[in-house]
Structures are given as C-alpha cells and as structure tokens.
Design a protein around this motif. Structure first.
Motif, PDB file in Angstrom:
ATOM      1  N   UNK A  64      94.015 -39.698 -39.687  1.00 57.52           N
ATOM      2  CA  UNK A  64      94.959 -38.686 -40.188  1.00 57.52           C
ATOM      3  C   UNK A  64      94.381 -38.026 -41.425  1.00 57.52           C
ATOM      4  N   UNK A  65      94.859 -36.828 -41.744  1.00 55.68           N
ATOM      5  CA  UNK A  65      94.328 -36.128 -42.918  1.00 55.68           C
ATOM      6  C   UNK A  65      94.615 -36.892 -44.207  1.00 55.68           C
ATOM      7  N   UNK A  66      93.695 -36.825 -45.131  1.00 53.33           N
ATOM      8  CA  UNK A  66      93.860 -37.531 -46.404  1.00 53.33           C
ATOM      9  C   UNK A  66      95.113 -37.070 -47.132  1.00 53.33           C
ATOM     10  N   UNK A  67      95.411 -35.793 -47.015  1.00 56.49           N
ATOM     11  CA  UNK A  67      96.534 -35.226 -47.771  1.00 56.49           C
ATOM     12  C   UNK A  67      97.857 -35.909 -47.442  1.00 56.49           C
ATOM     13  N   UNK A  68      97.985 -36.343 -46.202  1.00 59.20           N
ATOM     14  CA  UNK A  68      99.268 -36.936 -45.792  1.00 59.20           C
ATOM     15  C   UNK A  68      99.180 -38.451 -45.543  1.00 59.20           C
ATOM     16  N   UNK A  69      98.011 -39.010 -45.770  1.00 61.35           N
ATOM     17  CA  UNK A  69      97.874 -40.457 -45.506  1.00 61.35           C
ATOM     18  C   UNK A  69      98.687 -41.259 -46.532  1.00 61.35           C
ATOM     19  N   UNK A  70      99.585 -42.126 -46.073  1.00 58.89           N
ATOM     20  CA  UNK A  70     100.341 -42.946 -47.021  1.00 58.89           C
ATOM     21  C   UNK A  70      99.390 -43.856 -47.820  1.00 58.89           C
ATOM     22  N   UNK A  71      99.682 -44.017 -49.097  1.00 60.97           N
ATOM     23  CA  UNK A  71      98.837 -44.866 -49.950  1.00 60.97           C
ATOM     24  C   UNK A  71      98.748 -46.279 -49.366  1.00 60.97           C
ATOM     25  N   UNK A  72      99.847 -46.735 -48.778  1.00 58.09           N
ATOM     26  CA  UNK A  72      99.842 -48.101 -48.226  1.00 58.09           C
ATOM     27  C   UNK A  72      98.831 -48.224 -47.083  1.00 58.09           C
ATOM     28  N   UNK A  73      98.687 -47.184 -46.259  1.00 52.43           N
ATOM     29  CA  UNK A  73      97.716 -47.227 -45.154  1.00 52.43           C
ATOM     30  C   UNK A  73      96.295 -47.229 -45.714  1.00 52.43           C
TER      31      UNK A  73
ATOM     32  N   UNK B 114      86.159 -35.934 -40.338  1.00 57.65           N
ATOM     33  CA  UNK B 114      87.504 -35.490 -40.708  1.00 57.65           C
ATOM     34  C   UNK B 114      88.544 -36.385 -40.039  1.00 57.65           C
ATOM     35  N   UNK B 115      89.595 -36.688 -40.745  1.00 53.54           N
ATOM     36  CA  UNK B 115      90.708 -37.541 -40.293  1.00 53.54           C
ATOM     37  C   UNK B 115      90.373 -39.048 -40.291  1.00 53.54           C
ATOM     38  N   UNK B 116      89.175 -39.386 -40.735  1.00 49.38           N
ATOM     39  CA  UNK B 116      88.812 -40.803 -40.819  1.00 49.38           C
ATOM     40  C   UNK B 116      88.508 -41.160 -42.280  1.00 49.38           C
ATOM     41  N   UNK B 117      89.235 -40.546 -43.218  1.00 48.90           N
ATOM     42  CA  UNK B 117      88.907 -40.660 -44.637  1.00 48.90           C
ATOM     43  C   UNK B 117      88.914 -42.085 -45.174  1.00 48.90           C
ATOM     44  N   UNK B 118      90.001 -42.805 -44.928  1.00 45.21           N
ATOM     45  CA  UNK B 118      90.084 -44.181 -45.454  1.00 45.21           C
ATOM     46  C   UNK B 118      89.011 -45.053 -44.809  1.00 45.21           C
ATOM     47  N   UNK B 119      88.847 -44.872 -43.509  1.00 44.28           N
ATOM     48  CA  UNK B 119      87.853 -45.675 -42.770  1.00 44.28           C
ATOM     49  C   UNK B 119      86.452 -45.393 -43.306  1.00 44.28           C
TER      50      UNK B 119
END
Ligand SMILES: NC(=O)c1ccc[n+]([C@@H]2O[C@H](COP(=O)([O-])OP(=O)(O)OC[C@H]3O[C@@H](n4cnc5c(N)ncnc54)[C@H](OP(=O)(O)O)[C@@H]3O)[C@@H](O)[C@H]2O)c1
Length: 243
Positions: free
Chosen positions: A99-108, A152-157
């Motif tokens: 998911x996009x970083x902008x909307x990724x919940x901090x908990x995720x 893109x969409x794999x920011x946390x990973x």
C-alpha cells in the motif's frame, strides 16, 4: 554431514518461519542433509506437521511469535538444551503489507519492521555468545531483491529489507574475526503463501516465480561451504524476467 566436533552430535540449524514457504523448504532440506533442526514460527499445527516428517531426536518445534523479543533468549537456550549448540541460524521469518506510504497505518509499518528487521537482530544477539565461544557459526539472513531495489507500494517491506541487508553487512564486519560467517540471500519472487496474504496486493505470475526449494538449496549451500569460505551476498532471480 559430519558430526559437530565439539558436541559429537549433528550440527544444529535454527530456522525461523519454518511453518511455511521458504523456511519450511529450508528446514526440510537441512534435515535431509544431516542437520538437527529447530523449527520456529507461530503456527503450532503447521510446525508439528513438518516435524512429523523428521526424526524426533534431532528436531524440535517451538511455537513463538518472534516479535516478542524478550522471549528469544529462552528460545535459544531451549534449542541448545535439546539439540546442542546452534551452528546455523536462518533468519527467514518475514511478512509484507502493501500500500502507499501516505496511507499506511503506523502499526502496519511497525509490525513489518519488527518482524523483518528487529527479530533477526534480537535472535542473532541470542545465538552469538555460543558461536563466539566456539569460534564458528553461520548466520543466514533472508533478505530479498527488495533489499536492493525499491518497489512502489512496498515501502515498509523495502525499508525492512534494506535495513536487513545493512544489518547483515555490518554484522559480517563485526564477527568475521571470530570465525562467524554471515550470508545475505536476496531472492526475487518466490511462489509461497506470502503472495496469498490479505495484506499483500500484487498480480504476478506465480508459475514464473522461483520455487521455495530452489532458495532452500542455496541456504544449504551457504551453510555447507568449507569453513574458510563464506557466501556473502547472493541475488537469485527467476530467470523469466518476473520480479
Ligand atoms: N515469497 C517471496 O517472493 C520472497 C522473496 C524474497 C524474500 N522473501 C522472504 O523470505 C522469507 C520467508 O517468506 P515466504 O515467502 O516463505 O513467506 P511465508 O510462506 O508467508 O512464510 C512466512 C513465515 O514467517 C512466519 N512468521 C510470520 N510472522 C511471524 C511472527 N510474528 N513470528 C514468528 N514467525 C512468523 C510464518 O509462520 P507463522 O504464520 O506460523 O508464524 C511463516 O513460517 C521472508 O523473510 C520474506 O520476506 C520472500
């Protein structure tokens, strides 16, 4: 596989994330090659299913959430008490939220970093004293092509895997003089349950992905090299051009 020269038992491998995918294939492959294996993940039933294939005296399952860092010292103690000193640690357990970083919940974001980056750090710290004392050991970190390239969409990973690669390289510099080897494996897409997770949205051709067994073969290769050789970093990609 030769007996461990100090303990006169089979060399011991601890595989995290052994209940599924790459970890399961790796545990199987290491056991077939003559390692005693400690299987760690949360799902007790799936671990028991794998252990049923293996000799009881030289395998052990521990159902443990690896993000409970305070429990990892006792986990390593339990493995060493039953099987002997850990010769190979495979830091494999991992997860993704897309998911996009902008909307990724901090908990995720935090959950991905905790499991993919902090758990390998904490587990490594728990196995290092014995490895240092014995002046031998191999630590294999399951990074990813996402540790070298962003998507893109794999920011946390990607952040977790870039971090894991940095952890791996730094650790290698810190422990090589003590006879401890560190390997960073960076596979491209592997056909596992990771792609079935509700947390992952991606549309890739599963048939074109690597098989978990192919990655497991590479882990075994890294673990079985003569002591004076180390496989430092490997990128293993599906040959058909899929990520
Ligand atoms: N599949 C790919 O395309 C690919 C490519 C490159 C790298 N990798 C990396 O390879 C590793 C294995 O992934 P996989 O593809 O084999 O995925 P998988 O089939 O989903 O396996 C993930 C494993 O991690 C365990 N796990 C998840 N959360 C955990 C937690 N909190 N505590 C303990 N264990 C936990 C799972 O077991 P439980 O649910 O039982 O806890 C499972 O055994 C990961 O680090 C992944 O990033 C995968």
């Amino acid at each position: 596989m030769q007996l461990d020269s100090d303990s006169n038992r089979l060399p011991v491998a601890l595989v995290s994330g052994a209940s599924s995918g790459i970890g399961q294939a790796t545990a199987r492959r290491l056991a077939q090659a003559g390692f005693a294996v400690a299987l760690v993940a949360r799902n007790r039933e799936r671990l028991a299913g794998l252990q049923a294939e293996l000799p009881t005296a030289t395998s052990l399952t521990i159902a443990q959430d690896l993000t409970d860092f305070a429990a990892l010292g006792a986990l390593v103690e339990a493995v060493e008490a039953k099987l002997g000193p850990i010769a190979v640690l495979v830091n494999n357990a991992g997860m993704a939220y897309t998911g996009p970083l902008e909307t990724m919940p901090v908990a995720d974001w935090e959950q991905v970093l905790k499991l993919n980056l902090t758990a390998p750090f904490a587990l490594t710290r728990a196995v290092l004293p014995t490895m240092r004392q014995r002046r031998t050991g191999t630590i294999i970190n399951m990074v990813s092509i996402a540790g070298k390239q962003t998507f893109a969409d794999w920011g946390a990973y990607c952040a977790s895997k870039f971090g894991l690669l940095a952890f791996s390289r730094t650790l290698a510099q810190e422990v090589r003089q003590d006879g401890i080897r560190v390997t960073a494996l960076c596979p491209g897409a592997v056909d596992t349950a990771l792609w079935d997770s509700e947390a992952v949205t991606a549309d890739f051709d599963r048939q074109a992905m690597l098989a978990a067994e192919t990655v497991a073969d590479l882990v075994l290769y890294a673990a079985s090299l003569p002591e004076r050789a180390v496989l430092e970093e490997v990128v293993l990609m599906p040959s058909g051009g899929v990520l």
